[in-house]
Design a protein around this motif. Sequence first.
Motif, short mmCIF file in Angstrom:
data_model
loop_
_atom_site.label_atom_id
_atom_site.label_comp_id
_atom_site.label_asym_id
_atom_site.label_seq_id
_atom_site.Cartn_x
_atom_site.Cartn_y
_atom_site.Cartn_z
N UNK A 91 -2.53 8.59 9.31
CA UNK A 91 -2.48 7.80 9.14
C UNK A 91 -3.75 6.58 9.91
N UNK A 92 -4.50 5.76 9.02
CA UNK A 92 -5.56 4.78 9.68
C UNK A 92 -5.05 3.77 10.80
N UNK A 133 -19.42 6.84 12.80
CA UNK A 133 -20.10 8.06 11.35
C UNK A 133 -18.38 8.83 12.37
N UNK A 134 -17.70 10.14 11.79
CA UNK A 134 -16.94 10.96 11.83
C UNK A 134 -15.99 10.32 12.42
N UNK A 135 -15.20 9.05 12.18
CA UNK A 135 -14.34 8.38 12.73
C UNK A 135 -13.10 8.85 11.69
N UNK A 136 -11.68 9.30 12.06
CA UNK A 136 -10.66 9.58 11.18
C UNK A 136 -9.85 8.54 10.65
N UNK A 137 -9.77 8.29 9.33
CA UNK A 137 -9.43 7.40 8.93
C UNK A 137 -8.43 7.73 7.78
N UNK A 138 -7.70 8.80 7.64
CA UNK A 138 -7.22 9.87 6.81
C UNK A 138 -7.91 10.74 5.14
N UNK A 151 -28.66 1.41 6.70
CA UNK A 151 -27.57 2.21 6.27
C UNK A 151 -25.65 2.00 6.62
N UNK A 152 -25.49 2.66 5.34
CA UNK A 152 -24.19 2.21 4.61
C UNK A 152 -22.85 3.09 5.99
N UNK A 153 -21.79 2.62 6.45
CA UNK A 153 -21.05 3.31 7.25
C UNK A 153 -20.02 3.83 5.99
N UNK A 154 -19.79 4.11 5.36
CA UNK A 154 -18.18 4.62 4.34
C UNK A 154 -17.35 5.65 4.59
N UNK A 155 -16.28 5.16 3.87
CA UNK A 155 -14.97 6.04 4.24
C UNK A 155 -14.57 7.17 2.71
N UNK A 156 -14.81 8.26 3.35
CA UNK A 156 -14.25 8.88 2.04
C UNK A 156 -13.36 10.07 2.18
N UNK A 157 -12.35 9.60 1.05
CA UNK A 157 -11.17 9.86 0.75
C UNK A 157 -10.76 11.79 0.94
N UNK A 158 -11.73 12.12 0.29
CA UNK A 158 -11.74 13.54 0.44
C UNK A 158 -11.43 14.27 2.00
N UNK A 159 -12.66 13.72 2.96
CA UNK A 159 -12.75 14.17 4.11
C UNK A 159 -11.87 13.55 4.82
N UNK A 160 -12.32 12.56 4.37
CA UNK A 160 -10.63 12.09 5.71
C UNK A 160 -11.49 10.58 6.64
N UNK A 161 -12.82 10.82 6.64
CA UNK A 161 -13.81 10.10 7.54
C UNK A 161 -14.66 9.60 7.30
N UNK A 162 -15.11 8.60 7.97
CA UNK A 162 -16.39 7.84 7.71
C UNK A 162 -17.92 8.67 8.34
N UNK A 163 -18.44 7.81 7.04
CA UNK A 163 -19.38 9.13 6.64
C UNK A 163 -20.61 7.73 6.61
N UNK A 164 -22.06 7.98 6.78
CA UNK A 164 -23.24 7.68 6.44
C UNK A 164 -23.99 7.91 5.80
#
Length: 234
Positions: free
Chosen positions: A52-53, A67-72, A188-201
């Motif tokens: 869960x986020x 970057x690396x933050x887990x959101x789910x 640079x953008x911070x992006x939540x990518x649901x396949x990994x569940x984490x924040x990427x850049x």
Amino acid sequence: MPTSLGRGPDDHPERTVSAPARAGGDHARDTGGRRRRGLPDRPDARPPRGAAPPAAGEGGGMDELTPGTLLGRQVDGVTCGPSVLVVTAVLAGSGWPGAVAGRFAAAQRTAHRQANRLWPRALGTTPWGTRAWLRRHAPAAGPFRVRPATRDALAAVPAAPGPVPLLVGSRWLPRHWVLVLGADEDGRWRVYEPGSGRVRVLDLVLLRRGDPAAVAGVLGWPRPWALLLPAGRA
């Protein structure tokens, strides 16, 4: 518009791609574009599906989603859009959809049913279904306008007052939803990518110079197709 999606590429929790670096269906591609089948999840790198986020107000605002933050992670191959919807609602302070607080997997499925009233769920979630869901269930996040991912529309993303859902895909079809959380001072953008569940850049240089392998390494797929901007923006 079919948006059947897949799991994100193998996760690198603190990864920032600033120079040349798919996920679709049940497979991922390496940086050379070769298909890799049946790769097992790596427990040291991937969070469990449905983690869960944070609830709105927990852990600060979007600027603290580093970057690396887990959101789910999305729970299956067609819930990237619902994952983005739920995270957007939580970050905007609108809460969870329905009586599923604290259960991200259930929230994804609920949002998927609500967003896909006519469109087959097996094909993912359309931009218009996404906009309608946000209007009904996350009013604090919008309202939104569906825009093609033109250069001007992408340039307006950093000025958005909240999260921006972004539809990406291959050269021929849209396939996967991600969520732009904001832009850092270096652009640079911070992006939540649901396949990994984490924040990427994402370094926007990769988009400007048309580096599909590197963009796919961050967003899962190489080409932006559409985005939802708050109404009144570019």
